[in-house]
Scaffold this active site. Structure first.
Site, mmCIF file in Angstrom:
data_model
loop_
_atom_site.group_PDB
_atom_site.id
_atom_site.type_symbol
_atom_site.label_atom_id
_atom_site.label_comp_id
_atom_site.label_asym_id
_atom_site.label_seq_id
_atom_site.Cartn_x
_atom_site.Cartn_y
_atom_site.Cartn_z
ATOM 1 N N ASP A 113 0.839 -1.198 0.000
ATOM 2 C CA ASP A 113 0.000 0.000 0.000
ATOM 3 C C ASP A 113 0.877 1.252 0.000
ATOM 4 O O ASP A 113 1.654 1.477 0.928
ATOM 5 C CB ASP A 113 -0.891 -0.008 1.250
ATOM 6 C CG ASP A 113 -2.167 0.788 1.069
ATOM 7 O OD1 ASP A 113 -2.118 1.841 0.420
ATOM 8 O OD2 ASP A 113 -3.210 0.349 1.576
ATOM 9 N N ASP A 114 0.759 2.060 -1.047
ATOM 10 C CA ASP A 114 1.432 3.364 -1.136
ATOM 11 C C ASP A 114 2.943 3.286 -1.306
ATOM 12 O O ASP A 114 3.661 4.219 -0.932
ATOM 13 C CB ASP A 114 1.121 4.236 0.086
ATOM 14 C CG ASP A 114 -0.345 4.626 0.197
ATOM 15 O OD1 ASP A 114 -1.090 4.383 -0.765
ATOM 16 O OD2 ASP A 114 -0.746 5.171 1.241
ATOM 17 N N HIS A 124 -11.589 -2.672 0.788
ATOM 18 C CA HIS A 124 -11.970 -1.323 0.355
ATOM 19 C C HIS A 124 -12.705 -1.302 -0.976
ATOM 20 O O HIS A 124 -12.564 -0.392 -1.786
ATOM 21 C CB HIS A 124 -10.724 -0.422 0.279
ATOM 22 C CG HIS A 124 -11.043 1.038 0.441
ATOM 23 N ND1 HIS A 124 -10.278 2.028 -0.122
ATOM 24 C CD2 HIS A 124 -12.031 1.665 1.103
ATOM 25 C CE1 HIS A 124 -10.762 3.212 0.185
ATOM 26 N NE2 HIS A 124 -11.841 3.014 0.932
ATOM 27 N N ARG A 170 -7.266 -1.482 -6.840
ATOM 28 C CA ARG A 170 -7.607 -2.829 -6.379
ATOM 29 C C ARG A 170 -8.705 -3.441 -7.241
ATOM 30 O O ARG A 170 -8.695 -4.646 -7.539
ATOM 31 C CB ARG A 170 -8.027 -2.780 -4.912
ATOM 32 C CG ARG A 170 -6.863 -2.448 -4.003
ATOM 33 C CD ARG A 170 -7.266 -1.866 -2.648
ATOM 34 N NE ARG A 170 -6.112 -1.221 -2.059
ATOM 35 C CZ ARG A 170 -5.206 -1.835 -1.281
ATOM 36 N NH1 ARG A 170 -5.380 -3.101 -0.958
ATOM 37 N NH2 ARG A 170 -4.160 -1.179 -0.830
ATOM 38 N N LYS A 188 0.836 10.178 -4.831
ATOM 39 C CA LYS A 188 -0.485 9.566 -4.768
ATOM 40 C C LYS A 188 -1.607 10.573 -5.033
ATOM 41 O O LYS A 188 -1.527 11.719 -4.619
ATOM 42 C CB LYS A 188 -0.686 8.943 -3.382
ATOM 43 C CG LYS A 188 -2.049 8.303 -3.126
ATOM 44 C CD LYS A 188 -2.092 7.716 -1.730
ATOM 45 C CE LYS A 188 -3.457 7.133 -1.381
ATOM 46 N NZ LYS A 188 -3.476 6.507 -0.039
ATOM 47 N N CYS A 200 -6.123 4.033 -4.097
ATOM 48 C CA CYS A 200 -6.130 2.632 -3.684
ATOM 49 C C CYS A 200 -7.278 1.801 -4.241
ATOM 50 O O CYS A 200 -7.053 0.772 -4.880
ATOM 51 C CB CYS A 200 -6.108 2.552 -2.159
ATOM 52 S SG CYS A 200 -7.381 3.546 -1.350
ATOM 53 N N ASP A 231 -0.292 -0.300 -4.963
ATOM 54 C CA ASP A 231 -1.566 0.195 -5.490
ATOM 55 C C ASP A 231 -1.479 1.615 -6.050
ATOM 56 O O ASP A 231 -2.329 2.021 -6.841
ATOM 57 C CB ASP A 231 -2.671 0.112 -4.434
ATOM 58 C CG ASP A 231 -2.378 0.938 -3.191
ATOM 59 O OD1 ASP A 231 -1.230 1.403 -3.015
ATOM 60 O OD2 ASP A 231 -3.301 1.113 -2.366
ATOM 61 N N ASN A 232 -0.482 2.387 -5.654
ATOM 62 C CA ASN A 232 -0.285 3.752 -6.157
ATOM 63 C C ASN A 232 1.020 4.283 -5.583
ATOM 64 O O ASN A 232 1.707 3.584 -4.851
ATOM 65 C CB ASN A 232 -1.452 4.675 -5.777
ATOM 66 C CG ASN A 232 -1.903 4.565 -4.348
ATOM 67 O OD1 ASN A 232 -3.005 4.106 -4.062
ATOM 68 N ND2 ASN A 232 -1.044 4.932 -3.410
ATOM 69 N N HIS A 282 0.771 2.278 4.281
ATOM 70 C CA HIS A 282 -0.288 3.279 4.352
ATOM 71 C C HIS A 282 -0.261 3.978 5.715
ATOM 72 O O HIS A 282 0.161 3.398 6.716
ATOM 73 C CB HIS A 282 -1.636 2.588 4.142
ATOM 74 C CG HIS A 282 -2.794 3.509 3.933
ATOM 75 N ND1 HIS A 282 -3.429 4.163 4.971
ATOM 76 C CD2 HIS A 282 -3.440 3.875 2.802
ATOM 77 C CE1 HIS A 282 -4.414 4.887 4.483
ATOM 78 N NE2 HIS A 282 -4.441 4.733 3.166
ATOM 79 N N LYS A 324 -6.341 -5.511 3.277
ATOM 80 C CA LYS A 324 -7.258 -4.418 2.940
ATOM 81 C C LYS A 324 -8.088 -4.767 1.710
ATOM 82 O O LYS A 324 -7.581 -5.224 0.700
ATOM 83 C CB LYS A 324 -6.421 -3.154 2.683
ATOM 84 C CG LYS A 324 -7.212 -1.939 2.227
ATOM 85 C CD LYS A 324 -6.295 -0.732 2.202
ATOM 86 C CE LYS A 324 -6.800 0.363 1.298
ATOM 87 N NZ LYS A 324 -5.881 1.519 1.269
#
Length: 586
Positions: free
Chosen positions: A35-36, A137, A77, A387, A73, A332-333, A226, A135
């Site tokens: 994540d991130d 989301h 996904r 991001k 995010c 994811d980004n 994240h 995660k």
């Protein structure tokens, strides 16, 4: 004799086929989503954090140089799991930033819409064991969680993030941290740490009896890195000196390493630092100490994540499954620029939830931590922004693949998209189905070393999230970023020569600019992009949406408080009037 030979050969073939079916030699698949993480965060890409497990996968597999995802995010996904564009899947943006004009519109329901199929569902249908942890989301209503989208076992966080040490939220938008196991609300154990726990869950699920005689598909979606970045201080301490020279130095160092590694041309310039970002030299000594440790926590959390991923790799090796497991690792980004403590009311919210932000305990239980916009801009080097924005600092992320069917030690320089992962997995598993089912394309031939490029010079790859948009075609990129880090203007860049997006070519190459604008409009209409309402501001919309959520969550409590307050004021007024009357009329 000839007939006997043919008969024996047939029996041998039948016996081999029966054995193959019994053993099910199709590859396992493990998709790991960080994540991130920025393009250069992993060691294999020149990052400072120690990531030996991920680096080893890169060494025995494929490393992608021009892999892009959406800048946010949930849309990423959705694309990863379905192979569709985020708008086609139903998750064009996230609940925190959506304007009311878009709520519930096709593509903007913020959950996987009817008819959208995940690769978990596809693989489950052909006999795979399917598990996930981490995660989610992608919707929280009935039928929205992983158990309704092909995952036999799942332990999922249905929020944009959460605390890594205990079951509590990390921002006012959420009342708590909503974790679910197999679709049912669940509580976390007292010894919870996100990266360790999520790996344990995947290993537990894979060890269950029903999956012992069939291949598996596992989706491991880490909370690292994240907000809030959190890790044992033993990891943090290793990186304090690494980042002590500050973000301006780091940005230059990463740019130089990117050039040395051949990710960008040697002469490629860096995008200028926006005026609103503070120079490192403008900080006080205490501020430098705090922000140095913030970036150290970030790197430490990434190293801890890699360590726990290593436990899963060791588990697979001990079970004799690693050699036949395709492993993909990506982000994811790009890096997260938010500075939540600077937002109005956030410190009050922290006080109410017993959360602190100070150098001495940064990243430990009961704290919040983040890297902020300056470190995020540095981490995104050699690209621009971070991001949420469609400059390559927000879009361009690492992708590593290793396992059966994947050549060893190769680098793939051609553009690819997060939507390509699902059709790639299906192809490697021998269950690709109809190509028309996917927006993305299979990377399997490129991974085997058989194709230098997946997309031709005239093919387009598009991304759009909340008005921030980009279109890539060959060496050209069209970009629009909205306020507060953009101005809403379309710009054109030659990203082969100028990967930092420093020189706008819209005026010097008007014909190409017109072609790219027309191509974007066709792409946007095809996937169902809605234009943003006039005056849209992401920061204002976050505040409005958070306030609405809090009123919905605490409305009754606030109403009771208001009645008590009004009642108290009324009694006080009555008492005051009585006192005044007695004084006038003793």
């Amino acid at each position: 004799m000839r007939g006997l030979s043919v008969g024996l050969a047939g029996l041998v073939a039948l016996a081999w086929a029966a054995s193959a079916v019994a053993q099910d030699v199709r590859p396992n698949v493990l998709v790991v989503l960080v994540d991130d993480a920025a393009f250069m965060d992993f060691g294999a890409y020149g990052g400072e954090a120690r990531t030996p497990v991920i680096d080893a996968l890169a060494a025995r597999g494929a490393l992608f140089v021009q892999h892009r995802t959406t800048p946010l995010c949930a849309p990423s996904r959705a694309m990863l799991l379905t192979g569709l564009d985020a708008h086609e899947a139903g998750v064009a943006t996230i609940p925190e930033v959506i304007p009311p004009e878009h709520v519930g519109q096709p593509g903007y329901t913020l959950a996987l819409e009817p008819g959208v199929t995940t690769m978990a569902s596809r693989l489950q249908a052909v006999g795979y064991q399917t598990v996930m942890a981490g995660k989610w989301h992608l919707g929280s209503g009935p039928g929205d969680l992983p158990d309704a989208h092909g995952f036999e076992r799942s332990f999922a966080l249905d929020a944009s993030g959460a605390d890594n040490w205990e079951q509590k939220t990390y921002m006012p938008f959420y009342a708590t941290a909503p974790w679910f196991e197999d679709g049912e609300p669940v509580s976390l154990p007292d010894d919870f740490y996100s990266s360790e726990f999520l790996v344990d869950q995947v290993m537990d699920y894979l060890g269950e009896t029903p999956g012992a005689d069939r291949p598996f598909f596992a989706y491991l979606a880490f909370q690292a890195i994240h907000i809030p970045i959190q890790v044992d201080p033993a990891y943090t301490d290793r990186y304090v000196e690494t980042y002590s020279e500050g973000w301006d130095v780091l940005r230059g160092q990463r740019r130089d390493r990117a050039a040395a590694l051949g990710f960008i041309p040697e002469a490629a310039p860096l995008a200028p630092t926006p005026d609103r970002l503070r120079p490192w030299t403008s900080l006080t000594a205490d501020q430098r100490e705090l922000y140095t440790r913030s970036m150290a926590v970030n790197a430490g959390m990434l190293e801890a994540m890699d360590h726990h991923l290593g436990r899963l790799v060791d588990y697979l090796e001990a079970a004799g499954a690693l050699e036949n497991t395709v492993i993909l690792v990506t982000s994811d980004n790009g890096p997260e620029p938010s500075h939540p403590v600077g937002e109005p009311g956030f410190r009050l919210w922290m006080a109410l939830h017993d959360i602190e932000w100070r150098t001495e305990t940064l990243g430990e239980r009961g704290t919040t931590a983040f890297i902020g916009p300056e470190w995020a801009f540095a981490a995104a080097s050699p690209f621009d922004l971070f991001k949420f924005y469609t400059s390559d600092g927000g879009l361009r992320v690492p992708l590593i693949a290793a396992g059966p069917g994947i050549a060893s030690g190769i680098r793939i320089d051609s553009p690819t998209s997060v939507a390509d992962i699902a059709p790639t997995v299906m192809r490697l598993a021998g269950a690709e189905g109809a190509a028309a089912d996917f927006t993305g394309r299979s990377l399997a031939e490129a991974l085997s070393g058989g194709a230098p490029a997946v997309y031709g010079p005239d093919d387009v790859i598009g991304f759009e999230v909340s008005g921030n948009a980009a279109l890539i075609r060959g060496e050209w990129k069209l970009v629009r970023n909205l306020d507060p880090w953009g101005d809403g203007r379309w710009r054109l860049f030659n990203i082969a020569l100028d990967p930092g997006e420093t020189t706008d070519r819209s005026q010097s190459d008007p014909e190409m600019f017109a072609q790219m604008r027309a191509a974007y409009e066709l792409w946007a209409a095809d996937v169902g992009v809605l234009e943003m309402p006039d005056g849209y501001s992401v920061h204002r919309q976050i505040s409005i949406n958070a306030l609405k959520r809090q009123l919905a969550q605490y409305g009754l409590l606030l109403s009771v408080f208001a009645l008590v307050l009004l009642g108290g004021l009324g009694l006080g007024g009555y008492w005051l009037v009585r006192r005044l009357r007695r004084r006038r009329h003793p």
